[in-house]
Design an enzyme around this catalytic site. Structure first.
Site, PDB file in Angstrom:
ATOM      1  CD  GLU A   9      -2.043  -1.278   3.210  1.00  0.00           C
ATOM      2  OE1 GLU A   9      -2.082  -0.211   3.762  1.00  0.00           O
ATOM      3  OE2 GLU A   9      -2.472  -2.611   3.484  1.00  0.00           O
ATOM      4  NE  ARG A  53      -9.818   0.064   0.514  1.00  0.00           N
ATOM      5  CZ  ARG A  53      -9.475   0.103   1.740  1.00  0.00           C
ATOM      6  NH1 ARG A  53      -8.735  -0.424   2.098  1.00  0.00           N
ATOM      7  NH2 ARG A  53     -10.165   0.845   2.374  1.00  0.00           N
ATOM      8  CG  ASP A  57      -5.292   6.220   4.640  1.00  0.00           C
ATOM      9  OD1 ASP A  57      -6.134   6.097   5.381  1.00  0.00           O
ATOM     10  OD2 ASP A  57      -4.198   5.645   4.976  1.00  0.00           O
ATOM     11  CD  GLU A  63      -2.938   3.937   1.836  1.00  0.00           C
ATOM     12  OE1 GLU A  63      -3.132   4.932   2.509  1.00  0.00           O
ATOM     13  OE2 GLU A  63      -2.712   2.708   2.308  1.00  0.00           O
ATOM     14  CD1 TRP A 422      -8.894  -5.702   1.519  1.00  0.00           C
ATOM     15  CD2 TRP A 422      -8.111  -6.377  -0.434  1.00  0.00           C
ATOM     16  NE1 TRP A 422      -8.357  -4.690   1.050  1.00  0.00           N
ATOM     17  CE2 TRP A 422      -7.617  -5.102   0.083  1.00  0.00           C
ATOM     18  CE3 TRP A 422      -7.549  -6.728  -1.706  1.00  0.00           C
ATOM     19  CZ2 TRP A 422      -6.648  -4.347  -0.828  1.00  0.00           C
ATOM     20  CZ3 TRP A 422      -6.648  -6.079  -2.428  1.00  0.00           C
ATOM     21  CH2 TRP A 422      -6.296  -4.854  -2.044  1.00  0.00           C
TER      22      TRP A 422
END
Lengths: 496, 75
Positions: A9, A53, A57, A63, A422
């Site tokens: 990430e 994704r 954030d 992000e 997810w």
């Protein structure tokens, strides 16, 4: 496990520069940036067709979380696709801002620190067996992660402070870690975060969430970062004795090590010895070599990982950084800064050099200095431009992400309300048939196919578009529609 | 900006070709030394090209750029 699921990430820094006027503040800039995302998914937190994704954030940081990957080159391509996606959004945001009277330039930096010392992260997720003894894991993994900055640090010019002049550090993040292991994130950042969200069968797996890493630009640095960490995890999982390098104070050690590019600074271990970062890394490299010799290479890049690992430790201990000047981020960046400094006769605390440090991380493919170095052959590549572009639209083929991508693109094509994350795959109008797919390595799921078949005849009704057809769609490429509903064939008039 | 950058990158191989030994440059009699100096000159030109390109993409006021890059802390 031979195939480990890994994801990364990345939080990006952003700045709008207004030229004559002040640019817009980060919050408003981020809103412009995510306008196409909001239009596409009615949320600023979405899963996109490539299975990844995209979200805003804490602190207005855009992000990007890669889809779950089990091949290192897929992971590198997916992470790099995130840079392209951000760049695409940035160009659109610049235009939208200009149209509203805020002409300027938008910078998106894949780095970890701003000029005031605020930090934002690059978080790695490794799937590990639930049976791994966490205390043993952390005893070995913490010293590895504290010293891994020699291999994977992005490098930073540290401004003069506290009586020490401007100097180089291996890591952008090291000074911003406050604990070894904890559940905190922003308040007191730990090296290993214990938030255990395996996004898989929690009886079998747990998530190892590592938040100490720097964001990397270099693909070879990424290969070494993820590849070496995976090898150390494999040895821990196999119960191999790995020596004792448990550190007396991991947080003091990570800073000491970061600020000493000679690699000779020693830090105390719990049992009263003093070791250097090179000592710790050399021991783990040595064990890894033996482990691979005994168990065989579990993927095609193992030899490259071991070779680069050794070469990097050699470069640090010999002081000959040219050994890795095209392969490891901190050394690539340092070489360039030194070239700029030499031409201009600039001292290390010159603002121009800090600007170069930052511009190294600019995701703009022409303006970003890392990309420029790569074009000029000063940085080694592992995946080509075409693979990266494809990774912006195609999920990795060998993980659950391929199912997620097909599910959401199909639901969109049929214009059906849906929710995905997810593990969850849900059609809003059929809540009882929602699927929780807990195997991150699953690439076939008959229940998912039969659920999608209820939406219509996919074979006859949907045409899968190629990447050029998708690029021709008006929105960002990463949010383009994968399927087009075929024009209905002319039907006979209904019989009355 | 983009076209300038790409132009710079495309120019490089031509520059390199002009520097090959045997083009009758200075010191052509000593092939080894000429090769060495030609290579060094080529590297210097490549570096010059890189540094020019870096100059062309960076905002001129470095201090303001650096000071202006302020974020909120993330995770």
């Amino acid at each position: 496990m031979d195939r480990r699921v890994v994801g990364v990430e990345t939080e990006f820094g952003l700045a709008h520069r207004g030229g004559e006027r002040r640019g817009l503040p980060p919050e408003e800039t981020a809103r412009y940036l995510f306008r196409p995302v909001l239009d596409w998914g009615r949320s600023s937190n979405v899963f996109i067709p490539n299975g990844s994704r995209l979200y805003l954030d804490v602190g207005s940081h855009p992000e990007y979380a890669t889809a779950e990957c089990d091949r290192l080159t897929d992971l590198i391509a997916s992470d790099r696709a995130g840079e392209l996606i951000m760049h695409d959004l940035a160009l659109r945001a610049e235009q939208a801002m200009a149209a509203d009277g805020y002409a300027g330039t938008l910078y998106l930096l894949k780095n970890n620190i701003d000029s005031q010392g605020n930090s934002y992260g690059s978080h790695e997720n490794y799937l590990i067996p639930r049976t791994t003894h966490f205390r043993r894991l952390s005893t070995i993994l913490l010293p590895f992660l504290v010293t891994r900055q020699l291999l994977a640090g992005a490098g930073r010019i540290v401004p003069a402070a506290d009586g020490r002049g401007a100097h180089w550090a291996f890591s952008q993040r090291a000074d911003h870690m406050w604990e070894g292991i904890s559940s905190a994130t922003t308040r007191a950042r730990p090296i290993i975060n214990t938030r255990d969200e395996p996004h898989a069968d929690a009886g079998v797996h747990r998530r190892l969430h590592v938040i100490v890493g720097d964001s990397n630009m270099s693909e070879t640095t990424q290969l070494l970062r993820f590849g070496s960490t995976d090898l150390v995890l494999r040895m821990i999982e196999a119960g191999v004795p790995l020596g004792d390098f448990e550190l007396e104070d991991p947080i003091a050690a990570i800073r000491t090590i970061s600020h000493d590019l000679t690699g000779t600074a020693t830090v105390p271990t719990r049992d009263g010895r003093r070791v250097t970062a090179v000592d710790v890394q050399s021991a783990l490299l040595d064990r890894s070599r033996r482990f691979v010799a005994e168990h065989g290479a579990h993927h095609e890049h193992v030899d490259a990982v071991l070779e680069l690992w050794e070469r990097t430790l050699q470069a640090v201990s010999s002081g000959d950084h040219t050994l890795i000047e095209a392969d490891i981020d901190w050394a690539i960046k340092k070489r360039t800064v030194e070239d700029v400094a030499a031409r201009g006769g600039l001292p290390l605390d010159a603002p121009r050099l800090t600007q170069v440090d930052m511009a190294y991380h600019d995701v703009h493919p022409e303006r970003g200095l890392f990309r420029m170095l790569e074009r000029r052959g000063r940085a080694t590549r592992l995946v080509d431009d075409d693979a990266v572009r494809r990774a912006t639209v195609d999920p990795p083929a060998t993980t659950r992400a391929s199912l997620r991508g097909r599910f959401l693109s199909t639901a969109r094509a049929f214009g059906v309300e849906h929710q995905v994350d997810w593990v969850q795959h849900k059609l809003v109008e059929r809540p009882l048939e929602a699927l929780m797919l807990k195997d991150p390595l699953a690439v076939e799921e008959p229940r998912l196919e039969s659920l999608l078949d209820k939406l219509g005849d996919r074979a006859a009704g949907l045409q899968e578009l190629d990447i050029e057809q998708r690029a021709a769609q008006p929105g960002p490429l990463a949010l383009s529609e994968r399927y087009r509903v075929r024009d209905a064939p002319p039907s006979d008039p209904p019989l009355i | 900006m983009a076209s300038h950058t790409q132009g710079g990158a495309e120019r490089r191989p031509q520059d390199a070709r002009q520097e090959e030994p045997g083009d009758g440059g200075p010191g052509a009699g000593d092939a080894g030394a000429a090769g060495g100096s030609a290579q060094a000159r080529q590297q210097a030109e490549e570096l010059d090209g890189l540094l020019d390109e870096i100059d062309s993409v960076l905002e001129s006021n470095a201090e303001e750029f650096v000071r202006g890059f302020v974020q909120k802390g993330g995770q």
